[in-house]
Design a protein around this motif. Structure first.
Motif, PDB file in Angstrom:
ATOM      1  N   PHE A 148       0.778  -1.179   0.088  1.00 28.35           N
ATOM      2  CA  PHE A 148       0.174   0.187  -0.079  1.00 28.35           C
ATOM      3  C   PHE A 148       0.817   1.175  -0.001  1.00 28.35           C
ATOM      4  O   PHE A 148       1.983   1.263   0.783  1.00 28.35           O
ATOM      5  CB  PHE A 148      -0.737   0.040   1.179  1.00 28.35           C
ATOM      6  N   ALA A 149       0.463   2.314  -0.660  1.00 30.83           N
ATOM      7  CA  ALA A 149       1.127   3.563  -0.641  1.00 30.83           C
ATOM      8  C   ALA A 149      -0.320   4.391  -0.427  1.00 30.83           C
ATOM      9  O   ALA A 149      -0.921   4.685  -1.126  1.00 30.83           O
ATOM     10  CB  ALA A 149       1.672   3.958  -1.942  1.00 30.83           C
ATOM     11  N   PHE A 150       0.023   5.274   0.598  1.00 32.07           N
ATOM     12  CA  PHE A 150      -1.071   6.429   0.880  1.00 32.07           C
ATOM     13  C   PHE A 150      -0.155   7.896   0.732  1.00 32.07           C
ATOM     14  O   PHE A 150       0.756   7.928   1.500  1.00 32.07           O
ATOM     15  CB  PHE A 150      -1.308   6.216   2.347  1.00 32.07           C
ATOM     16  N   ILE A 151      -1.122   8.645  -0.058  1.00 34.03           N
ATOM     17  CA  ILE A 151      -0.502  10.024  -0.405  1.00 34.03           C
ATOM     18  C   ILE A 151      -1.544  10.823  -0.511  1.00 34.03           C
ATOM     19  O   ILE A 151      -2.860  10.629  -0.515  1.00 34.03           O
ATOM     20  CB  ILE A 151       0.196   9.868  -1.619  1.00 34.03           C
ATOM     21  N   PRO A 152      -1.276  12.381  -0.301  1.00 40.48           N
ATOM     22  CA  PRO A 152      -2.482  12.998  -0.181  1.00 40.48           C
ATOM     23  C   PRO A 152      -3.160  13.322  -1.424  1.00 40.48           C
ATOM     24  O   PRO A 152      -2.774  12.790  -2.585  1.00 40.48           O
ATOM     25  CB  PRO A 152      -1.554  14.361  -0.106  1.00 40.48           C
ATOM     26  N   GLU A 157       0.505  17.638  -5.247  1.00 41.78           N
ATOM     27  CA  GLU A 157       1.196  16.758  -4.438  1.00 41.78           C
ATOM     28  C   GLU A 157       1.290  15.296  -4.772  1.00 41.78           C
ATOM     29  O   GLU A 157       2.350  14.855  -4.745  1.00 41.78           O
ATOM     30  CB  GLU A 157       0.746  17.150  -2.901  1.00 41.78           C
ATOM     31  N   MET A 158       0.176  14.867  -5.100  1.00 40.43           N
ATOM     32  CA  MET A 158      -0.280  13.491  -5.490  1.00 40.43           C
ATOM     33  C   MET A 158       0.848  12.915  -6.608  1.00 40.43           C
ATOM     34  O   MET A 158       1.639  12.104  -6.464  1.00 40.43           O
ATOM     35  CB  MET A 158      -1.502  13.192  -5.671  1.00 40.43           C
ATOM     36  N   ARG A 159       0.945  13.962  -7.691  1.00 39.87           N
ATOM     37  CA  ARG A 159       1.552  13.600  -8.926  1.00 39.87           C
ATOM     38  C   ARG A 159       3.190  13.676  -8.395  1.00 39.87           C
ATOM     39  O   ARG A 159       3.991  12.798  -8.854  1.00 39.87           O
ATOM     40  CB  ARG A 159       1.400  14.445  -9.989  1.00 39.87           C
TER      41      ARG A 159
END
Length: 408
Positions: A148-152, A157-159
């Motif tokens: 899993f990767a959890f990002i804003p 920011e995500m890109r």
């Protein structure tokens, strides 16, 4: 078999339709290009139980999951808590994450609200993903078979985080065999017509055929598996292009990307060192807007009145022969404007017809170049904005066909 990847978007604003989830579409494109099979897109609101249950489900069925959103400082940002609950983990305070968050505010001479401290609470055993573009650090962990990767959820920011932090990790953690996506771009032809034209072509079972109707073009997509014969690929693409004919303006995926219609025209205009002036009627300035910033576009004029155009350029107008009128105006405009090309767009019908979605208009486009006149006639129907957009595209397509030496 390619590893499976799911995209998990969270936030009440996504579920209720207040925000369009562009993140999922972008991430899916990136994942497919890398060689993943994207199995699901799922969106869940700010409900801890729902988030927890979905994380457990994904861990059982997917090889990888990219999750966006829910990492902010407010009470409805529940990602870290949901992960901890789903996988039986404690939340631990990350000193480095907290220092980064505090530095973000210090650099802007703003006091850090106490609520931002929450963003430094990460599930035990997770790996922090540093975020230089905002206050929310991401994190990653593996549970069961799934990484899993959890990002804003903030797209900017995500890109950045995906491209600079997550993609390199995925490339090293998974054995990926990316396929090849070839996109054939057309204008002036619909999906059903495309499907009918290519119906006689045998598409191999391992090649995925798809269509995408956009605002400015229709795309025919061929996804070839890893290791597919280059010769067979080129042959199939060539057969499809042959059947679609002059409606094809560009192909992405074989060499460098063609881009949209204006991008194709831009390269051709600059290569030939041509310049252009335009008169718009039905497109009402949209053609100029599509070409904003192009150095070869010397001038544009919008005027819905044929008589007004005749007076402006001191030429006779022919209400019963709009093509003849367009040629007269194009000739006068090219002489007065000093451009290599002049493009004139006229149409039949009054304002009521133009605004009526059930009433079609007929477009008359004339392109005057150094070697003569070129013209096209098309019927356009639908709501006013569709008529406006199609008028702009079809006028530009006349220019494109001339530049690509295609039949008009």
């Amino acid at each position: 078999m390619n590893p499976t990847l799911e995209i998990f978007s969270q936030g009440e604003e996504i579920v209720t339709g207040q925000t369009v989830d562009t993140n999922a579409a972008w991430l899916a494109q990136q994942a497919v290009q890398m060689g993943f099979t994207v199995a699901r897109h799922t969106a869940v609101g700010d409900n801890l139980n729902d988030l927890t249950e979905l994380l457990r489900e994904i861990a059982r069925r997917a090889d990888c999951c990219i999750c966006t959103g829910g990492l902010g400082p407010t009470s409805d940002d529940l990602t870290a808590e949901a992960v901890a609950r789903a996988f039986g983990l404690m939340l631990e305070f990350d000193e480095i994450a907290f220092a980064q968050i505090k530095r973000f505010f210090d650099n802007r001479n703003r006091p850090m609200p106490e609520s931002n401290r929450k963003q430094a609470m990460l599930p035990e055993g997770s790996e922090r993903i540093d975020n230089e573009w905002g206050t929310a650090p991401g994190f990653s962990l593996k549970h069961g078979r799934c990484w899993f990767a959890f990002i804003p959820g903030v797209p900017f920011e995500m890109r950045h985080l995906f491209l600079e932090k997550i993609r390199p990790t995925l490339a090293s953690c998974f054995s990926l065999q990316p396929g090849r996506l070839v996109t054939i771009r057309t204008v002036g032809i619909g999906e059903s017509d495309i499907q009918q034209r290519i119906a006689t072509i045998t598409i191999p079972e391992q090649v995925q055929l798809g269509f995408r109707a956009g605002i400015d073009d229709v795309q025919t997509k061929l996804l070839f598996p890893y290791g597919y014969s280059e010769t067979a690929m080129a042959s199939l693409v060539s057969n499809v292009i042959e059947q679609l004919g002059n409606a094809v303006f560009g192909i992405d995926g074989l060499s460098e990307a063609a881009g949209d219609l204006v991008a194709v025209i831009d390269r051709l205009m600059q290569a030939g060192k041509h310049t252009l002036t335009v008169i718009e009627t039905a497109s009402q300035g949209l053609l100029a807007a599509k070409c904003i910033g192009m150095p070869w576009l010397l001038g544009t004029l919008f005027d819905r009145s044929l008589d007004s155009l005749g007076q402006r350029f001191a030429v006779p107008v022919h209400h019963d022969d709009l093509m003849a009128s367009a040629k007269e105006i194009a000739d006068a405009m090219r002489k007065s404007g000093g451009s290599d090309f002049a493009l004139v767009q006229l149409y039949t019908g009054d304002d009521d017809t133009f605004h009526d979605k059930d009433q079609p208009i007929v477009l008359y486009n004339v392109l005057l170049t150094e070697d003569g006149f070129y013209q096209s006639t098309q019927t356009v129907a639908g709501p006013i904005k569709r008529k406006q957009n199609q008028a702009a595209l079809l006028a530009l397509d006349l220019l494109r066909r001339y530049l690509q030496h295609k039949e008009i």
